[in-house]
Design a protein around this motif. Structure first.
Motif, PDB file in Angstrom:
ATOM      1  N   ARG A 229       0.837  -1.206   0.000  1.00  0.00           N
ATOM      2  CA  ARG A 229       0.000   0.000   0.000  1.00  0.00           C
ATOM      3  C   ARG A 229       0.872   1.255   0.000  1.00  0.00           C
ATOM      4  N   ASP A 230       1.987   1.204   0.721  1.00  0.00           N
ATOM      5  CA  ASP A 230       2.886   2.357   0.772  1.00  0.00           C
ATOM      6  C   ASP A 230       3.592   2.566  -0.561  1.00  0.00           C
ATOM      7  N   SER A 231       4.078   1.502  -1.192  1.00  0.00           N
ATOM      8  CA  SER A 231       4.769   1.676  -2.476  1.00  0.00           C
ATOM      9  C   SER A 231       3.790   2.102  -3.574  1.00  0.00           C
ATOM     10  N   LEU A 232       2.543   1.661  -3.488  1.00  0.00           N
ATOM     11  CA  LEU A 232       1.529   2.090  -4.445  1.00  0.00           C
ATOM     12  C   LEU A 232       1.246   3.583  -4.304  1.00  0.00           C
ATOM     13  N   ARG A 233       1.099   4.062  -3.054  1.00  0.00           N
ATOM     14  CA  ARG A 233       0.829   5.493  -2.863  1.00  0.00           C
ATOM     15  C   ARG A 233       2.044   6.323  -3.272  1.00  0.00           C
ATOM     16  N   MET A 234       3.253   5.766  -3.083  1.00  0.00           N
ATOM     17  CA  MET A 234       4.454   6.508  -3.471  1.00  0.00           C
ATOM     18  C   MET A 234       4.512   6.698  -4.978  1.00  0.00           C
ATOM     19  N   GLU A 235       4.175   5.669  -5.751  1.00  0.00           N
ATOM     20  CA  GLU A 235       4.202   5.814  -7.211  1.00  0.00           C
ATOM     21  C   GLU A 235       3.247   6.896  -7.696  1.00  0.00           C
ATOM     22  N   MET A 236       2.177   7.141  -6.939  1.00  0.00           N
ATOM     23  CA  MET A 236       1.205   8.165  -7.316  1.00  0.00           C
ATOM     24  C   MET A 236       1.513   9.526  -6.694  1.00  0.00           C
ATOM     25  N   GLY A 237       2.468   9.575  -5.773  1.00  0.00           N
ATOM     26  CA  GLY A 237       2.800  10.835  -5.121  1.00  0.00           C
ATOM     27  C   GLY A 237       1.803  11.255  -4.064  1.00  0.00           C
ATOM     28  N   PHE A 238       1.139  10.286  -3.414  1.00  0.00           N
ATOM     29  CA  PHE A 238       0.196  10.601  -2.346  1.00  0.00           C
ATOM     30  C   PHE A 238       0.962  10.798  -1.033  1.00  0.00           C
ATOM     31  N   VAL A 239       0.470  11.712  -0.201  1.00  0.00           N
ATOM     32  CA  VAL A 239       1.207  12.089   1.003  1.00  0.00           C
ATOM     33  C   VAL A 239       0.820  11.226   2.201  1.00  0.00           C
ATOM     34  N   LEU A 240       1.692  11.242   3.221  1.00  0.00           N
ATOM     35  CA  LEU A 240       1.473  10.477   4.444  1.00  0.00           C
ATOM     36  C   LEU A 240       1.843  11.346   5.637  1.00  0.00           C
ATOM     37  N   GLY A 241       0.986  11.328   6.655  1.00  0.00           N
ATOM     38  CA  GLY A 241       1.210  12.122   7.849  1.00  0.00           C
ATOM     39  C   GLY A 241       2.520  11.798   8.550  1.00  0.00           C
ATOM     40  N   GLU A 242       3.162  12.822   9.107  1.00  0.00           N
ATOM     41  CA  GLU A 242       4.457  12.765   9.778  1.00  0.00           C
ATOM     42  C   GLU A 242       5.585  12.438   8.810  1.00  0.00           C
ATOM     43  N   HIS A 243       5.300  12.405   7.550  1.00  0.00           N
ATOM     44  CA  HIS A 243       6.320  12.338   6.505  1.00  0.00           C
ATOM     45  C   HIS A 243       6.245  13.619   5.663  1.00  0.00           C
ATOM     46  N   GLU A 244       5.136  13.759   4.920  1.00  0.00           N
ATOM     47  CA  GLU A 244       4.974  14.962   4.098  1.00  0.00           C
ATOM     48  C   GLU A 244       4.289  16.105   4.841  1.00  0.00           C
ATOM     49  N   LEU A 256       0.593  24.972   1.839  1.00  0.00           N
ATOM     50  CA  LEU A 256       0.681  25.323   0.421  1.00  0.00           C
ATOM     51  C   LEU A 256       1.865  24.634  -0.253  1.00  0.00           C
ATOM     52  N   SER A 257       2.907  24.344   0.520  1.00  0.00           N
ATOM     53  CA  SER A 257       4.105  23.697  -0.023  1.00  0.00           C
ATOM     54  C   SER A 257       3.848  22.264  -0.476  1.00  0.00           C
ATOM     55  N   LEU A 258       2.733  21.676  -0.024  1.00  0.00           N
ATOM     56  CA  LEU A 258       2.404  20.300  -0.398  1.00  0.00           C
ATOM     57  C   LEU A 258       2.079  20.145  -1.884  1.00  0.00           C
ATOM     58  N   ARG A 259       1.673  21.250  -2.545  1.00  0.00           N
ATOM     59  CA  ARG A 259       1.216  21.167  -3.946  1.00  0.00           C
ATOM     60  C   ARG A 259       0.111  20.115  -4.050  1.00  0.00           C
ATOM     61  N   TYR A 260      -0.881  20.235  -3.200  1.00  0.00           N
ATOM     62  CA  TYR A 260      -1.830  19.152  -3.027  1.00  0.00           C
ATOM     63  C   TYR A 260      -2.710  18.900  -4.249  1.00  0.00           C
ATOM     64  N   GLY A 261      -3.204  19.958  -4.881  1.00  0.00           N
ATOM     65  CA  GLY A 261      -4.036  19.767  -6.061  1.00  0.00           C
ATOM     66  C   GLY A 261      -5.428  19.258  -5.730  1.00  0.00           C
ATOM     67  N   LEU A 262      -6.199  18.953  -6.773  1.00  0.00           N
ATOM     68  CA  LEU A 262      -7.541  18.381  -6.681  1.00  0.00           C
ATOM     69  C   LEU A 262      -8.492  19.227  -5.835  1.00  0.00           C
ATOM     70  N   GLY A 263      -8.218  20.535  -5.732  1.00  0.00           N
ATOM     71  CA  GLY A 263      -9.127  21.409  -5.006  1.00  0.00           C
ATOM     72  C   GLY A 263      -9.113  21.223  -3.512  1.00  0.00           C
ATOM     73  N   ALA A 264      -8.021  20.701  -2.964  1.00  0.00           N
ATOM     74  CA  ALA A 264      -7.947  20.497  -1.515  1.00  0.00           C
ATOM     75  C   ALA A 264      -8.093  21.815  -0.768  1.00  0.00           C
ATOM     76  N   ILE A 265      -7.636  22.905  -1.400  1.00  0.00           N
ATOM     77  CA  ILE A 265      -7.810  24.247  -0.841  1.00  0.00           C
ATOM     78  C   ILE A 265      -8.689  25.044  -1.791  1.00  0.00           C
ATOM     79  N   ASP A 266      -9.779  25.572  -1.275  1.00  0.00           N
ATOM     80  CA  ASP A 266     -10.685  26.399  -2.079  1.00  0.00           C
ATOM     81  C   ASP A 266     -10.479  27.857  -1.670  1.00  0.00           C
ATOM     82  N   TRP A 267      -9.815  28.620  -2.562  1.00  0.00           N
ATOM     83  CA  TRP A 267      -9.452  30.003  -2.222  1.00  0.00           C
ATOM     84  C   TRP A 267     -10.657  30.932  -2.202  1.00  0.00           C
ATOM     85  N   GLY A 268     -11.778  30.482  -2.741  1.00  0.00           N
ATOM     86  CA  GLY A 268     -12.989  31.297  -2.677  1.00  0.00           C
ATOM     87  C   GLY A 268     -13.743  31.152  -1.364  1.00  0.00           C
TER      88      GLY A 268
END
Length: 370
Positions: A229-244, A256-268
């Motif tokens: 599960r960890d190597s699968l998430r790594m290939e996709m660039g998914f983050v993990l708590g206490e790491h990223e 903001l440094s996470l470059r999270y994408g997918l609308g995780a932050i809605d500036w409106g």
């Protein structure tokens, strides 16, 4: 140390090797973590993800409450759809947790937390509810229902073979409740996952989930552990708590440094916890940026680990947050924070491993295309 509801079954019947993850004893692998990884990429596998927190929020003020807690505009979420991942921040715009929310109705939502943060988030929710006088009740479902993830390109085919052809009609991030699979009722089935593949996450009482796992194994579906599960998430660039991410502003950069994408932050959206610090970060710009690191072929077997330092022309430019071996790319890959002045995709970078430097290059996510 907490134990998942079906841990004994995984050990005694499936021969799982166990280990600690996020305060839980979990199946780490069953056979080979590389075989398990490739089963998900090429065929289908299942994970017991019961270590993740499952909470229910009910009450007339739920929408006001979650709009205050999270960075995404959750009011836009349709009924019987998931929204996320979205971020719960602290006042310094560091991440408490990244979570998925499920809208059953205006006054009834589900939240899935990451394993180490379930109790922390329950306490945090209750503090906010009390201090702001929200009419919201928090119920912990984690020990009421087990949860598995069926993942891989053949996941819909497997569901159909179990008499759940309706599952293929689910859109991405859509869910249904109290549906039947192979003669048993399940609390919730969603078209979601954390591997980058198609698939479903299924909640149910432990006896029903065990029966489902047995049927999946009869169909040739491979049980998979946390290492895969960890190597699968790594290939996709998914983050993990206490790491990223994490809450300590001296250890982790602004969200903001996470470059999270997918609308995780809605500036409106306005009025959420950490907004002021997050907007200040946006105005001033960020020094550290989350990027990928891919080892050069010459050093393919080197796996960059958390804390390893990065250098360009002898200058310290960042550090590794997570590392793994990619069975698809057949080389070490990592996530890292790098000084934004040097964050140029394709540029070579040196990784310090036990006093020696090994060559890699800066890459964008995901590491593999789907």
């Amino acid at each position: 140390m907490l134990r998942t509801l079906l841990l004994d079954y995984h050990v005694e019947k499936l021969g799982a090797d166990t280990g600690e993850f996020g305060g839980w004893i979990v199946p780490m692998k069953y056979t080979s973590s590389i075989e398990e990884h490739m089963a998900v990429r090429r065929n289908v596998g299942f994970f017991d993800v019961s270590h993740m927190g499952r909470l229910r929020l009910k009450g007339s003020d739920v929408i006001s409450f979650i709009q205050y807690v999270y960075t995404r505009d959750l009011e836009k979420t349709k009924e019987f759809f998931l929204s996320g991942p979205t971020l719960a921040l602290n006042q310094w715009a560091r991440v408490k947790d990244d979570e998925m929310l499920y809208r059953i109705s205006d006054e009834d939502w589900l939240v899935v937390t990451n394993a180490p943060y379930r109790e922390k988030m329950i306490n945090y929710f209750r503090e906010i509810i009390e201090s702001r006088k929200y009419k919201v009740e928090v119920e912990d479902l984690t020990f009421k229902y087990a949860m598995i993830a069926l993942q891989g390109p053949k996941a819909p085919e497997i569901m159909e073979s179990l008499g759940a052809s309706w599952a293929s009609d689910l859109r991405i991030l859509e869910f249904r409740m109290n549906e039947e699979i192979a003669g048993s009722k399940y609390y919730l089935v969603s078209r979601s996952g954390w591997t980058g593949e198609d698939g479903f996450e299924i909640w149910g009482e432990s006896k029903a989930i065990q029966a489902l796992m047995e049927k999946l194994i009869e169909k040739g579906v491979k049980p998979c552990g946390v290492i895969a599960r960890d190597s699968l998430r790594m290939e996709m660039g998914f983050v993990l708590g206490e790491h990223e991410y994490g809450e300590d502003p001296l250890k982790f950069p602004c969200a903001l440094s996470l470059r999270y994408g997918l609308g995780a932050i809605d500036w409106g959206k306005h009025g959420f916890v950490g907004e002021e610090a997050l907007r200040t970060c946006r105005k001033e710009g960020v020094r550290w940026i989350r990027v990928g690191i891919k080892m050069k072929k010459k050093f393919a077997r080197i796996i960059p680990r958390q804390g390893y330092r990065l250098f360009i022309e002898g200058v310290f430019v960042g550090w590794i947050t997570s590392g793994s071996f990619s069975p698809v790319l057949k080389r070490g890959i990592a996530q890292a924070y790098i000084d934004s002045r040097y964050a140029l995709f394709g540029e070579p970078v040196d990784i310090e491993v036990r006093g020696k430097l090994y060559s890699g290059k800066i890459a964008d996510f995901p590491f593999i295309s789907k």
